[in-house]
Design a protein around this motif. Structure first.
Motif, mmCIF file in Angstrom:
data_model
loop_
_atom_site.group_PDB
_atom_site.id
_atom_site.type_symbol
_atom_site.label_atom_id
_atom_site.label_comp_id
_atom_site.label_asym_id
_atom_site.label_seq_id
_atom_site.Cartn_x
_atom_site.Cartn_y
_atom_site.Cartn_z
ATOM 1 N N SER A 248 0.884 -1.401 0.030
ATOM 2 C CA SER A 248 0.151 -0.110 0.038
ATOM 3 C C SER A 248 0.999 1.308 0.108
ATOM 4 N N VAL A 249 1.657 1.385 0.894
ATOM 5 C CA VAL A 249 2.461 2.750 1.027
ATOM 6 C C VAL A 249 3.534 2.836 -0.301
ATOM 7 N N ILE A 250 4.188 1.958 -0.589
ATOM 8 C CA ILE A 250 5.110 1.921 -1.689
ATOM 9 C C ILE A 250 4.282 1.994 -2.954
ATOM 10 N N GLY A 251 2.938 1.457 -3.050
ATOM 11 C CA GLY A 251 2.154 1.758 -4.132
ATOM 12 C C GLY A 251 1.782 3.111 -4.267
ATOM 13 N N ILE A 252 1.201 3.544 -3.227
ATOM 14 C CA ILE A 252 0.903 5.178 -3.250
ATOM 15 C C ILE A 252 2.147 5.918 -3.768
ATOM 16 N N LEU A 253 3.318 5.607 -3.306
ATOM 17 C CA LEU A 253 4.292 6.668 -3.715
ATOM 18 C C LEU A 253 4.543 6.415 -5.173
ATOM 19 N N ALA A 254 4.326 5.081 -5.605
ATOM 20 C CA ALA A 254 4.815 4.537 -7.037
ATOM 21 C C ALA A 254 3.840 5.407 -7.978
ATOM 22 N N ILE A 255 2.575 5.554 -7.528
ATOM 23 C CA ILE A 255 1.538 6.125 -8.131
ATOM 24 C C ILE A 255 1.917 7.637 -8.803
ATOM 25 N N GLY A 256 2.394 8.273 -7.599
ATOM 26 C CA GLY A 256 2.764 9.842 -7.756
ATOM 27 C C GLY A 256 4.068 9.652 -8.737
ATOM 28 N N CYS B 55 2.537 14.301 -7.230
ATOM 29 C CA CYS B 55 3.531 13.459 -6.439
ATOM 30 C C CYS B 55 3.768 13.445 -4.946
ATOM 31 N N GLY B 56 3.779 15.056 -4.793
ATOM 32 C CA GLY B 56 4.290 15.315 -3.454
ATOM 33 C C GLY B 56 3.001 14.981 -2.336
ATOM 34 N N VAL B 57 1.791 15.428 -2.944
ATOM 35 C CA VAL B 57 0.397 15.185 -2.177
ATOM 36 C C VAL B 57 0.371 13.684 -1.923
ATOM 37 N N LEU B 58 0.614 12.797 -3.013
ATOM 38 C CA LEU B 58 0.571 11.267 -2.416
ATOM 39 C C LEU B 58 1.560 10.749 -1.636
ATOM 40 N N THR B 59 2.738 11.517 -1.846
ATOM 41 C CA THR B 59 3.768 11.310 -0.736
ATOM 42 C C THR B 59 3.482 11.499 0.616
ATOM 43 N N GLY B 60 2.692 12.812 0.788
ATOM 44 C CA GLY B 60 2.238 13.241 2.076
ATOM 45 C C GLY B 60 1.192 12.285 2.337
ATOM 46 N N ILE B 61 0.255 11.786 1.896
ATOM 47 C CA ILE B 61 -0.726 10.752 2.085
ATOM 48 C C ILE B 61 -0.168 9.271 2.541
ATOM 49 N N ALA B 62 0.955 9.292 1.920
ATOM 50 C CA ALA B 62 1.634 7.864 2.184
ATOM 51 C C ALA B 62 2.269 7.995 3.639
#
Length: 326
Positions: A59-67, A230-237
């Motif tokens: 989940s966490v790596i996946g969210i980072l990867a999406i961004g 990418c930054g927003v998704l990284t913040g969510i992660a």
């Protein structure tokens, strides 16, 4: 004679299209083969709890990867992901220490990711700094800021016992919440990339930046958008990771940027830009998680796991070069 020539050309094109099709589905086929191998190697692999563990780890790596997929499609890179994940968590912890409502604490973490993404986009566009250098600089700076803000100590959410439920809760006592976040974010990101104007602009900039500029696309705005996204998704992660750990660790996320970029490359996104899908990225993230989980189950040393992951990444990049020659 003309008919024979057309026949030969048709046969050649068919072979090329078959090869291209095989290359396109290579990540999915690899994932299926990996799961088949580990299911035969260990009786515990296809256990429901183990599969949920794999999904949670993804989940966490996946969210980072999406961004970072957005960034790489524009032929950019973001090496600051791991540090920004920790920075977002630290901001959540600092906001909690001031007694702010948990919703504002979460917002602070996401906003921290947004700010870092904007800084990266500004440095790349207005500062004309190569993405590798710009994001490397932010990676080191953000990590230092994390240590300064926390004095090198973890921040715990003792006054917010419900915060951990953001990442440790389960839907119907079965599906972990982070997996739901991953699914929702992946669906939204795929829609933006495939069904909106900005999505077409992202592909255009990655395919040929000069041609995109000449056709009227505001290239710098597109680049800022992908880094901010990418930054927003990284913040969510970062918020999710802090919730899972129930603490804000200034050293969290070490090496996450490499794992996320590896997932993107394994999933078929070209480092040269212009090519990539969110679906492929999610498959790439699962390949990494399945590989790590499966190797653990069959007793392979952690050191050899690192070797295996390196081989997989190199193989993925090689496939990308082969795909471009087809």
């Amino acid at each position: 004679m003309i008919g024979i020539t057309k026949y030969l050309q048709t046969g050649t094109n068919k072979k090329l299209s078959n090869k291209a099709l095989l290359m396109r589905f290579a990540p999915l086929l690899s994932l299926i083969l990996l799961m088949l191998f580990f299911s035969l190697s260990s009786p515990y692999f296809l256990n429901t709890d183990n599969l949920m563990t794999i999904a949670l780890q993804t989940s966490v790596i996946g969210i980072l990867a999406i961004g970072v997929t957005y960034v790489i499609i524009t032929a950019g890179i973001d090496l600051s992901l791991g540090s920004v994940v920790a920075f977002s968590g630290v901001l959540v912890g600092l906001a909690a220490s001031f007694g702010l409502p948990i919703s504002l604490c979460v917002l602070a973490g996401v906003l921290g990711g947004w700010i870092c993404g904007f800084i990266n986009g500004f440095l790349v566009t207005k500062g004309t700094i190569p993405p590798f250098i710009a994001t490397l600089g932010l990676m080191m700076s953000a990590r230092g800021v994390n240590l300064v803000l926390t004095d090198g100590r973890a921040l715990y959410f003792l006054q917010y016992p419900g915060f951990q439920m953001l990442a440790q809760g389960k839907l119907f006592n079965f599906l972990p919440y982070p997996v739901i976040y991953l699914i929702v974010l992946a669906a939204g990101a795929a829609y933006i990339l495939n069904k909106t104007v900005i999505g077409r602009y992202i592909y255009a900039v990655g395919s040929n930046e000069e041609a995109a500029h000449l056709s009227g696309i505001k290239v710098n705005r597109v680049k800022v958008f992908v880094y901010v996204f990418c930054g927003v998704l990284t913040g969510i992660a970062g918020v999710i990771l802090a919730s899972r750990l129930n603490s804000a660790q200034p050293t969290a996320g070490m090496g996450y940027e490499l794992q996320a970029i590896a997932a993107v490359v394994i999933g078929g996104t070209s480092l040269m830009g212009g090519v990539g899908t969110i679906g492929g990225t999610i498959i790439g993230a699962f390949i990494m998680s399945v590989l790590n989980n499966g190797l653990n189950l069959i007793g392979v040393s952690q050191f050899w796991q690192m070797v295996a992951m390196g081989i997989v990444v190199v193989a993925a990049v090689y496939l990308d070069t082969v795909r471009k020659r087809i």
